[in-house]
Scaffold this motif. Structure first.
Motif, PDB file in Angstrom:
ATOM      1  N   TYR A  65       0.876  -1.177   0.000  1.00  0.00           N
ATOM      2  CA  TYR A  65       0.000   0.000   0.000  1.00  0.00           C
ATOM      3  C   TYR A  65       0.908   1.220   0.000  1.00  0.00           C
ATOM      4  O   TYR A  65       1.555   1.531   0.996  1.00  0.00           O
ATOM      5  CB  TYR A  65      -0.921   0.001   1.217  1.00  0.00           C
ATOM      6  N   LEU A 125      -1.587   7.617  -0.693  1.00  0.00           N
ATOM      7  CA  LEU A 125      -2.703   8.279  -1.347  1.00  0.00           C
ATOM      8  C   LEU A 125      -2.210   9.181  -2.476  1.00  0.00           C
ATOM      9  O   LEU A 125      -1.203   9.865  -2.331  1.00  0.00           O
ATOM     10  CB  LEU A 125      -3.488   9.125  -0.342  1.00  0.00           C
ATOM     11  N   LEU A 164      -7.126   8.732  -3.991  1.00  0.00           N
ATOM     12  CA  LEU A 164      -7.161   7.310  -4.297  1.00  0.00           C
ATOM     13  C   LEU A 164      -6.049   6.605  -3.532  1.00  0.00           C
ATOM     14  O   LEU A 164      -4.903   7.048  -3.537  1.00  0.00           O
ATOM     15  CB  LEU A 164      -6.946   7.070  -5.798  1.00  0.00           C
ATOM     16  N   GLY A 165      -6.386   5.486  -2.897  1.00  0.00           N
ATOM     17  CA  GLY A 165      -5.380   4.634  -2.289  1.00  0.00           C
ATOM     18  C   GLY A 165      -4.631   3.928  -3.405  1.00  0.00           C
ATOM     19  O   GLY A 165      -5.242   3.449  -4.357  1.00  0.00           O
ATOM     20  N   VAL A 166      -3.308   3.874  -3.328  1.00  0.00           N
ATOM     21  CA  VAL A 166      -2.493   3.291  -4.405  1.00  0.00           C
ATOM     22  C   VAL A 166      -1.877   1.974  -3.934  1.00  0.00           C
ATOM     23  O   VAL A 166      -1.190   1.927  -2.913  1.00  0.00           O
ATOM     24  CB  VAL A 166      -1.393   4.270  -4.867  1.00  0.00           C
ATOM     25  N   ILE A 167      -2.146   0.933  -4.724  1.00  0.00           N
ATOM     26  CA  ILE A 167      -1.640  -0.404  -4.445  1.00  0.00           C
ATOM     27  C   ILE A 167      -0.596  -0.757  -5.496  1.00  0.00           C
ATOM     28  O   ILE A 167      -0.861  -0.665  -6.689  1.00  0.00           O
ATOM     29  CB  ILE A 167      -2.779  -1.451  -4.522  1.00  0.00           C
ATOM     30  N   SER A 211      -6.984   3.423 -12.254  1.00  0.00           N
ATOM     31  CA  SER A 211      -7.989   3.498 -11.195  1.00  0.00           C
ATOM     32  C   SER A 211      -9.036   2.413 -11.409  1.00  0.00           C
ATOM     33  O   SER A 211      -9.232   1.931 -12.528  1.00  0.00           O
ATOM     34  CB  SER A 211      -8.640   4.880 -11.161  1.00  0.00           C
ATOM     35  N   PHE A 265     -14.570   1.294  -4.857  1.00  0.00           N
ATOM     36  CA  PHE A 265     -13.311   1.534  -4.147  1.00  0.00           C
ATOM     37  C   PHE A 265     -12.605   2.726  -4.762  1.00  0.00           C
ATOM     38  O   PHE A 265     -12.381   2.759  -5.961  1.00  0.00           O
ATOM     39  CB  PHE A 265     -12.379   0.321  -4.258  1.00  0.00           C
ATOM     40  N   ASN A 266     -12.229   3.691  -3.928  1.00  0.00           N
ATOM     41  CA  ASN A 266     -11.391   4.793  -4.403  1.00  0.00           C
ATOM     42  C   ASN A 266      -9.958   4.308  -4.349  1.00  0.00           C
ATOM     43  O   ASN A 266      -9.238   4.544  -3.383  1.00  0.00           O
ATOM     44  CB  ASN A 266     -11.569   6.041  -3.533  1.00  0.00           C
ATOM     45  N   CYS A 267      -9.590   3.614  -5.397  1.00  0.00           N
ATOM     46  CA  CYS A 267      -8.311   2.926  -5.396  1.00  0.00           C
ATOM     47  C   CYS A 267      -7.707   2.974  -6.796  1.00  0.00           C
ATOM     48  O   CYS A 267      -8.432   2.985  -7.793  1.00  0.00           O
ATOM     49  CB  CYS A 267      -8.553   1.478  -4.966  1.00  0.00           C
ATOM     50  N   VAL A 270     -10.838  -7.006  -5.349  1.00  0.00           N
ATOM     51  CA  VAL A 270     -11.320  -6.132  -4.271  1.00  0.00           C
ATOM     52  C   VAL A 270     -12.157  -6.880  -3.240  1.00  0.00           C
ATOM     53  O   VAL A 270     -12.500  -6.313  -2.206  1.00  0.00           O
ATOM     54  CB  VAL A 270     -12.090  -4.905  -4.809  1.00  0.00           C
ATOM     55  N   VAL A 293      -5.380  -3.066   4.611  1.00  0.00           N
ATOM     56  CA  VAL A 293      -4.086  -2.450   4.291  1.00  0.00           C
ATOM     57  C   VAL A 293      -3.290  -2.117   5.547  1.00  0.00           C
ATOM     58  O   VAL A 293      -2.086  -1.916   5.470  1.00  0.00           O
ATOM     59  CB  VAL A 293      -4.261  -1.181   3.423  1.00  0.00           C
TER      60      VAL A 293
END
Length: 190
Positions: free
Chosen positions: A88, A91, A99-102, A123, A130-132, A175, A183
């Protein structure tokens, strides 16, 4: 052959070397617009939903369903989040949304990373809730899994006409993974 050699007029502030660079930028912009239009059409259920987005994650090629992918953007500056898993990254502010960044490469293999000069953020589609964004090593553009053949060595993989192996990746299934949803570091890891 450049514009000077062919006798074509250049814009007053243009140089002979600027013409190929401008043409490349125009082609890239056109390609990005076409890709965005196809992704939006796929999300709206239009006929081109048979296309997938080809990406590289670490050293592996994956196919993402266009209906599950959102926007593709360059890697943005990240704000770190303490006490989170190594995959993780933090952001990113993408067009006013956090957005959370993976780092998917690191998520799949703790010793890998998707970071590099061609890395992009993909995205997740809003319908996934999910805001990811996922850090991918490279974006190849649209691919058609239907035009590929099953890989004889691994039944979940496909091969394109060039012999490249592609693995379909369901972002909707990703997800829902318990590990993906957590995370934060476990209290024993702190």
């Amino acid at each position: 052959m450049n514009a000077v050699a062919t006798g074509q007029a250049l814009a007053p502030d243009a140089t002979p070397d600027a013409a190929p660079h401008t043409a490349r930028r125009t082609r890239l912009r056109d390609y990005q617009a076409q890709l965005l239009a196809r992704m939006q059409a796929a999300q709206n259920g239009a006929p081109e939903a048979g296309h997938q987005l080809g990406v590289m994650i670490g050293s592996e090629r994956y196919l993402l369903e266009l209906t599950e992918a959102g926007e593709i953007v360059p890697l943005a500056q990240l704000a770190g989040v303490p006490l989170t898993q190594p995959w993780y990254l933090g952001l990113a502010n993408v067009r006013g949304s956090l957005l959370g960044v993976i780092d998917l490469a690191r998520y799949f293999d703790k010793d890998a990373s998707a970071a590099g000069p061609e890395a992009r953020l993909v995205s997740l589609a809003p319908r996934l809730g999910f805001n990811c964004a996922l850090l991918v090593t490279r974006v190849y553009g649209l691919r058609r899994a239907a035009a590929m053949t099953p890989d004889g060595q691994q039944e979940t993989r496909l091969r394109d006409l060039d012999g490249n192996a592609w693995t379909p990746l369901s972002l909707a299934a990703l997800v829902r993974e318990e590990r993906f949803l957590h995370v934060a570091l476990a209290p024993t890891n702190i």
